[in-house]
Design an enzyme around this catalytic site. Sequence first.
Site, PDB file in Angstrom:
ATOM      1  N   ASP A   1       0.820  -1.210   0.000  1.00  8.35           N
ATOM      2  CA  ASP A   1       0.000   0.000   0.000  1.00  8.35           C
ATOM      3  C   ASP A   1       0.858   1.267   0.000  1.00  8.35           C
ATOM      4  OD1 ASP A   1      -2.252  -1.517  -0.046  1.00  8.35           O
ATOM      5  OD2 ASP A   1      -2.807  -1.196   2.047  1.00  8.35           O
TER       6      ASP A   1
ATOM      7  N   TYR B   1      -3.554   4.872   9.545  1.00  7.91           N
ATOM      8  CA  TYR B   1      -3.045   5.467  10.790  1.00  7.91           C
ATOM      9  C   TYR B   1      -4.181   5.806  11.759  1.00  7.91           C
ATOM     10  CZ  TYR B   1       0.284   8.412  13.470  1.00  7.91           C
ATOM     11  OH  TYR B   1       1.083   8.966  14.434  1.00  7.91           O
TER      12      TYR B   1
ATOM     13  N   LEU C   1      -7.076   4.358  12.185  1.00  7.24           N
ATOM     14  CA  LEU C   1      -7.614   3.147  12.815  1.00  7.24           C
ATOM     15  C   LEU C   1      -6.745   2.710  13.986  1.00  7.24           C
ATOM     16  CD1 LEU C   1      -9.805   0.924  12.636  1.00  7.24           C
ATOM     17  CD2 LEU C   1      -8.234  -0.362  11.169  1.00  7.24           C
TER      18      LEU C   1
ATOM     19  N   ALA D   1      -2.698  10.097  20.661  1.00 10.66           N
ATOM     20  CA  ALA D   1      -2.360  10.177  22.087  1.00 10.66           C
ATOM     21  C   ALA D   1      -2.810  11.497  22.710  1.00 10.66           C
ATOM     22  CB  ALA D   1      -0.856   9.969  22.291  1.00 10.66           C
TER      23      ALA D   1
END
Length: 295
Positions: A78, A194, A196, A216
Amino acid sequence: MGADNTLRFALFGNTYQHEKSAAIRQVLSALRSHGAGIAIDREYCDFLQANGLASVAETATFTGSHFEADFAISMGGDGTLLKTASRVRDKQIPIVGINMGRLGFLANASAADVDDCIGSLYSGDYAVEERSLIRVETNGGTLSGYDCALNDVAILKRDTASMISIQASINGEHLAVYQADGLIVSTPTGSTAYSLSNGGPIIVPRTGVMLLTAVAPHSLNIRPIVIPDSAVVQLTVSSRSHTFLVAIDGRSEKLPEGATLRLTRAPYTQKVVTRRSASYFSTLREKLMWGADVR
């Protein structure tokens, strides 16, 4: 097609791992058997020659986005397909992803199916999906690379353990101040990437939305949010290091603190070739083990 009805192909590939170009001989053989017009990305061609992976001595080459084709073939995973999309840009050339990687969510044709895959392009037994992209504009910094993302745009902290502060507005209306390691703005295509891994939802392609997911976050009150892709997302970043990173489909660039980013849906789409029998939901189950009951 070309004037003589010969299909033209632009080939791109992974230039770091030999095994991710193992099927290139088969691809070239299949294309040549159909009398295809072939041109190979110069960097990829040099890699193939240096490693003896294929006979490409008399094959046409190109650099940058200086090519024309009916299809672009991406040999790799990908990540390679995303790089191919950054070279295709607004040419509206459909990309055929031949998966030589581990996951292959976008590049979903396997190396074992090369002959059938090429044959289907000549028989018309394929579908073309149009995927939206996100365009990035800046005020206070300059992006040197391609300014559109097929998967996502990530605003990330740089060279420090301290989080960054991202002021976000939607269509000029204040949304939130993200105190976090970063913020991901993704297309439906990029929702399984990213975003997910940071707790974002899966969005089915062509649903006409963008997704904002914090990386985060300092506050548990911050959750992913889905907005219409007709919206204008504006982001302003504060950082103790006085710089931050913008990653457009993984291609990172440094910008100065205080630079404003304007994110909108690009005025064109990226075309991706799929098998007519392919199902997005079966791909979810097979590639991501989505919904699997392991009891």
